[in-house]
Write a protein that holds these residues in place. Structure first.
Motif, mmCIF file in Angstrom:
data_model
loop_
_atom_site.group_PDB
_atom_site.id
_atom_site.type_symbol
_atom_site.label_atom_id
_atom_site.label_comp_id
_atom_site.label_asym_id
_atom_site.label_seq_id
_atom_site.Cartn_x
_atom_site.Cartn_y
_atom_site.Cartn_z
ATOM 1 N N LEU A 198 0.657 -1.343 -0.182
ATOM 2 C CA LEU A 198 -0.022 0.102 0.116
ATOM 3 C C LEU A 198 0.631 1.097 -0.401
ATOM 4 O O LEU A 198 1.031 2.173 -0.385
ATOM 5 N N ASP A 199 2.038 0.849 0.883
ATOM 6 C CA ASP A 199 2.858 2.636 1.177
ATOM 7 C C ASP A 199 3.944 2.940 0.162
ATOM 8 O O ASP A 199 4.111 4.054 -0.545
ATOM 9 N N ARG A 200 3.777 1.580 -0.878
ATOM 10 C CA ARG A 200 5.005 1.284 -1.932
ATOM 11 C C ARG A 200 4.615 2.107 -3.074
ATOM 12 O O ARG A 200 5.144 1.778 -4.545
ATOM 13 N N THR B 155 -0.893 3.533 -7.489
ATOM 14 C CA THR B 155 -2.568 2.728 -8.059
ATOM 15 C C THR B 155 -3.311 2.880 -6.794
ATOM 16 O O THR B 155 -4.762 2.864 -7.279
ATOM 17 N N ARG B 156 -2.865 3.481 -5.520
ATOM 18 C CA ARG B 156 -3.555 3.944 -4.950
ATOM 19 C C ARG B 156 -4.348 4.961 -4.886
ATOM 20 O O ARG B 156 -5.436 5.154 -5.420
ATOM 21 N N ALA B 157 -3.911 5.721 -5.911
ATOM 22 C CA ALA B 157 -4.325 7.091 -5.965
ATOM 23 C C ALA B 157 -5.790 6.697 -7.153
ATOM 24 O O ALA B 157 -6.108 7.317 -7.284
ATOM 25 N N PHE C 122 -8.457 -1.759 5.944
ATOM 26 C CA PHE C 122 -8.176 -3.014 5.679
ATOM 27 C C PHE C 122 -8.977 -3.103 3.923
ATOM 28 O O PHE C 122 -7.639 -3.734 3.025
ATOM 29 N N ALA C 123 -9.883 -1.996 3.300
ATOM 30 C CA ALA C 123 -10.560 -1.532 1.842
ATOM 31 C C ALA C 123 -9.737 -1.365 1.304
ATOM 32 O O ALA C 123 -8.685 -2.524 -0.318
ATOM 33 N N GLY D 199 -7.475 -3.110 -1.977
ATOM 34 C CA GLY D 199 -7.960 -2.712 -3.051
ATOM 35 C C GLY D 199 -6.491 -2.676 -3.541
ATOM 36 O O GLY D 199 -5.953 -2.813 -5.308
ATOM 37 N N VAL D 200 -5.585 -1.864 -3.603
ATOM 38 C CA VAL D 200 -3.867 -2.181 -3.871
ATOM 39 C C VAL D 200 -3.656 -3.038 -4.520
ATOM 40 O O VAL D 200 -2.474 -3.727 -5.335
ATOM 41 N N ILE D 201 -3.362 -3.954 -2.871
ATOM 42 C CA ILE D 201 -2.892 -5.163 -2.926
ATOM 43 C C ILE D 201 -3.986 -5.796 -4.687
ATOM 44 O O ILE D 201 -2.802 -6.491 -5.145
#
Ligand code: HEM
Length: 442
Positions: free
Chosen positions: A297-299, A303-305, A394-395, A399-401
């Motif tokens: 998620l942090d890396r 993708t998170r955006a 959690f979500a 989502g990112v993974i």
């Protein structure tokens, strides 16, 4: 200012698509008042009013009766539908279940489930309904993180019952929209009742099975079930509440995350220049060598955006429904006891006052250098205040993974356009699913 909507106009809109209720007037008025069969509803499109209802004066509001009628028969005293002292005690008891340490502990299961799920996309020339696929994937992840696959009953039976249950009982019954009295049986509930009884029995047996193992001192997995059972006791949850919360996690965390994932894949396919950015980030990350899934998620900030921007355009929960316990006032708006207030992520997320080019998919809004510019009440996919989504981190991690696992190996292309249609269900649904072509990226 208040703008009344006529009764005939309202019937017409509800039958066509309730999203239209939040059409043009919602972008010009801070709130709109609607009277319907003796119910007074205030549609809140103003961040100040939303903040007032969800946070500043939250103690004067409970979950709206219409939502309780639909959800309480299924979720009972689970966190989403609990009120008063039960909610307070449950939220406190469950806070330790959702700490970063535990959420990180679920990352490996999320990555493994997503990778295994993606195998189905190896079929050449595959066109598949990605909305449906994401429902199956988030179910796999939940089954693993909830119970580590240790579910009572025949294999596959639980998944089938979830499907049946949410196909019928998660639907908004026309009688609820019309404000019909509680004692009138709902068609949707009659159909779902058998499924619900069956489903509850499997959950109760699964919980009992794990409890026996824990009592024997067996080495049990550190999943949601074990964590919830550790809260059992006078200050924590009762056994029945643990069962209700398992059903709640499935109800609140399954379709929502699936919708967010499906819409992200769809929007990326419709904007291939944005997809290039996300694929490049994921490819670089995968090439950099193995990274433990809890760091993904942090890396993977880009993708998170994309995931967060998709939830701006298509918030899985488009409205948050509350009911005033006592008379209240916000500026010159009188909110009478018993009125329903709909706080509207849907309109706030698309409002010209708060977003530039609001209808465009621009993930850069959520890139690390820009996220500080987004006001707390301008972006509400997980709600706000004391009842903010307990599963938000959690979500996001899920989502990112899942996106990284899918997009590192496959390209998703649209085969037709779609529009959201949340008439029958509580989440923002694509009309006719999300048919997409999936091709291996070699
Ligand atoms: C509450 C959205 C995933 C469990 C909420 C609320 C929203 C929301 C908007 C507040 C409802 C309100 O104020 O009326 C979402 C979205 C998700 C997601 C968009 C995925 C993208 C999850 C997951 C779980 C979960 C994965 C559990 C594992 C809950 C629970 C509540 C809640 C238990 C009730 C909290 C309370 O009332 O104290 N969610 N959710 N959600 N969510 Fe989520």
């Amino acid at each position: 200012r208040a703008k009344p909507v006529g009764r005939l106009e309202l019937i017409r809109i509800i039958y066509r698509n309730p999203l239209e209720l939040w059409g043009e007037p919602s972008y010009n008025e801070p709130w709109i008042e609607v009277d319907w069969m003796g119910m007074h509803t205030i549609i809140a499109n103003d961040p100040g009013l939303i903040r007032h209802v969800l946070v500043d004066n939250a103690k004067n509001y409970r979950m709206a009766a219409v939502r309780q009628r639909i959800l309480r028969p299924i979720l009972r005293d689970g966190l989403l539908t609990a009120e008063g002292e039960v909610w307070k005690r449950s939220r406190k008891a469950m806070a330790p279940v959702f700490t970063p340490r535990h959420i990180h502990g679920f990352a490996k299961a999320m990555q493994e489930r997503s990778k295994a799920f993606a195998e189905r996309y190896e079929t050449p020339g595959l066109v598949t309904d990605v909305a449906r696929d994401m429902t199956l994937l988030t179910y796999d992840i939940l089954a693993d993180t909830l119970f580590s696959g240790e579910i009572a009953g025949e294999p596959g039976q639980f998944a089938k019952e979830i499907d049946n249950l949410f196909e019928t009982m998660g639907r908004v019954d026309p009688l609820d929209l019309l404000g019909a009295p509680q004692w009138l049986p709902r068609f949707t509930q009659i159909r779902g009742r058998r499924s619900l009884a069956f489903f509850r029995k499997i959950v109760a047996d699964t919980v009992a099975m794990r409890k026996v193992r824990m009592a024997k001192g067996d080495d049990v997995p550190n999943d949601f079930l074990t964590l919830l059972l550790k809260t059992e006791g006078p200050d924590g949850l009762t056994r029945a509440e643990i069962e209700d919360n398992i059903i709640t996690f499935i109800g609140a965390g399954h379709e929502t995350t699936a919708r967010a994932l499906g819409w992200t894949l769809y929007l990326l396919a419709e904007a291939p220049w944005e997809r290039d950015i996300v694929e490049a980030e994921i490819d670089g990350f995968m090439r950099s060598g193995p990274v433990p899934p809890h760091q993904w998620l942090d890396r993977l900030p880009l993708t998170r955006a994309a995931f967060e921007e998709a939830m701006r355009l298509y918030p899985p929960a488009p409205s948050l429904n509350r009911e005033a316990v006592e008379d209240d006032r916000y500026r010159d708006l009188k909110i009478e006891k018993g009125s329903t207030v709909l706080a509207m992520p849907w309109t706030i997320h698309r409002h010209r006052l708060y977003w530039e080019n609001p209808d465009a998919f621009i993930p850069a809004r959520f890139h690390p250098e820009n996220r500080g510019k987004i006001d707390r009440f301008q972006y509400l996919p997980f709600g706000a205040g004391p009842r903010v989504c307990i599963g938000a981190s959690f979500a996001l991690q899920e989502g990112v993974i899942a996106l990284a696992a899918l997009l590192s190996r496959y390209r998703f292309d649209t085969v037709s356009q779609t529009k959201p249609w949340p008439v029958q269900k509580l989440t923002t649904q694509p009309q006719g699913g999300l048919p997409m072509k999936v091709t291996p990226r070699r």
